[in-house]
Design an enzyme around this catalytic site. Structure first.
Site, PDB file in Angstrom:
ATOM      1  N   GLU A 131      12.904  12.649  13.565  1.00  0.00           N
ATOM      2  CA  GLU A 131      12.495  13.504  14.673  1.00  0.00           C
ATOM      3  C   GLU A 131      11.396  12.794  15.476  1.00  0.00           C
ATOM      4  O   GLU A 131      10.557  12.100  14.932  1.00  0.00           O
ATOM      5  CB  GLU A 131      11.959  14.819  14.108  1.00  0.00           C
ATOM      6  N   LYS A 158      16.957  21.103  19.139  1.00  0.00           N
ATOM      7  CA  LYS A 158      16.444  21.816  17.966  1.00  0.00           C
ATOM      8  C   LYS A 158      16.416  23.324  18.223  1.00  0.00           C
ATOM      9  O   LYS A 158      15.891  23.787  19.247  1.00  0.00           O
ATOM     10  CB  LYS A 158      15.042  21.294  17.650  1.00  0.00           C
ATOM     11  N   CYS A 218      14.609  18.858  11.412  1.00  0.00           N
ATOM     12  CA  CYS A 218      13.362  19.228  10.763  1.00  0.00           C
ATOM     13  C   CYS A 218      13.299  20.690  10.321  1.00  0.00           C
ATOM     14  O   CYS A 218      13.908  21.074   9.340  1.00  0.00           O
ATOM     15  CB  CYS A 218      12.187  18.864  11.676  1.00  0.00           C
TER      16      CYS A 218
END
Length: 284
Positions: free
Chosen positions: A43, A115, A156
């Site tokens: 990330e 995300k 993540c």
């Protein structure tokens, strides 16, 4: 083809975009030399910058982003599938996307992923994060077909939300991913168990490249890039927070084997949640 070599690149991205791109490219090239045909970076490969004003001085729209262009060319030069865990991409005057990219060996953009879950938390050590102040959340979960596997893409904090990975597994994803910049505190407590849980419950490989160490903006990330097999065993780990690479052979036949042993996806049933008042008076 049911077997391929995957690599996870561990980084310590800083505040200089060009330096971060160069650092990533060096490690990606090393992974390709070792035989990896799928390489994943963490990330925020291009920039870790906690100061919002400084962040927006450095990021640009996707079509102008130097990382997008550099990594696209690198995938083509190395003839690999290159999964950039995410880049900070400007989407407006005051908003950005935490966006992952998957490039094919001919340099084509296979998919992008924004995300979904924003890291909005207050940690016991005083750390406070509000990703939603800067980043617009994505709304689509991505499963990409590669010649050697079906790949589920996440980033993540998404790892804490099992529904994403279950939906990807139901679509046939054999390899799940969660490239990350986990904080040191949360990583020490939860990183390994979360990765292993997503692998076990879905009978899938999980590959998660990580940021690690003390960064220029003052944050500390956990490192420990991982590859977990469908039965839950860790098959590769960068057992520290230093930049470097790990490699693992991914045999998708092991996915089919794990799902035969424990057919959790096939056995899954719909149910109705019911609340019961435990303080109700007993019948006379």
């Amino acid at each position: 083809m049911s077997s391929f070599v995957a690599a996870a690149v561990q980084m310590r991205s800083g505040r200089n975009v060009a330096d971060n791109i160069d650092a990533a490219a060096t490690l990606i090239r090393a992974a390709a030399r070792e035989g990896a045909t799928y390489v994943q970076t963490p990330e925020m490969t291009n920039l870790l910058e906690s100061n919002r004003a400084s962040l927006f001085q450095k990021i640009v729209a996707e079509e102008e982003d130097p990382g997008v262009h550099a990594f696209q060319a690198l995938a083509r030069d190395l003839k690999i599938f290159l999964h950039i865990g995410s880049l900070a991409i400007r989407t407006g005057e005051t908003k950005a996307a935490n966006r992952g990219f998957l490039f094919s060996p001919d340099g084509a953009l296979v998919s992008r992923y924004d995300k979904i879950h924003m890291f909005d938390v207050d940690l016991p050590n005083g750390e406070s994060w509000r990703e939603s102040n800067t980043y617009e959340r994505g709304r689509e979960s991505i499963v990409a077909d590669l010649p050697f596997a079906r790949l589920g893409i996440a980033i993540c904090y998404d790892i804490r939300f099992p529904a994403i990975f279950r939906s990807q597994a139901r679509l046939g994803a054999q390899v799940l991913t969660a490239p990350a910049a986990f904080t040191r505190q949360t990583g020490k407590a939860h990183w390994h168990v979360l990765q292993r849980a997503r692998a076990i419950e879905n009978g899938a490989f999980v590959i998660s490249a990580a940021q690690g160490g003390l960064h220029e903006d003052g944050r500390e990330t956990f490192g420990h890039s991982l590859v977990v097999a469908p039965w839950g065993e860790i098959v590769a780990e960068r057992d520290n927070d230093e930049p470097g690479i790990i490699l693992a052979e991914i045999d998708t036949a092991k996915v089919a084997e794990a799902r035969r042993r424990i057919p959790a996806i096939a056995n899954e049933q719909a149910f109705d949640p019911v609340e019961v008042d435990g303080l109700a008076e007993a019948a006379p």
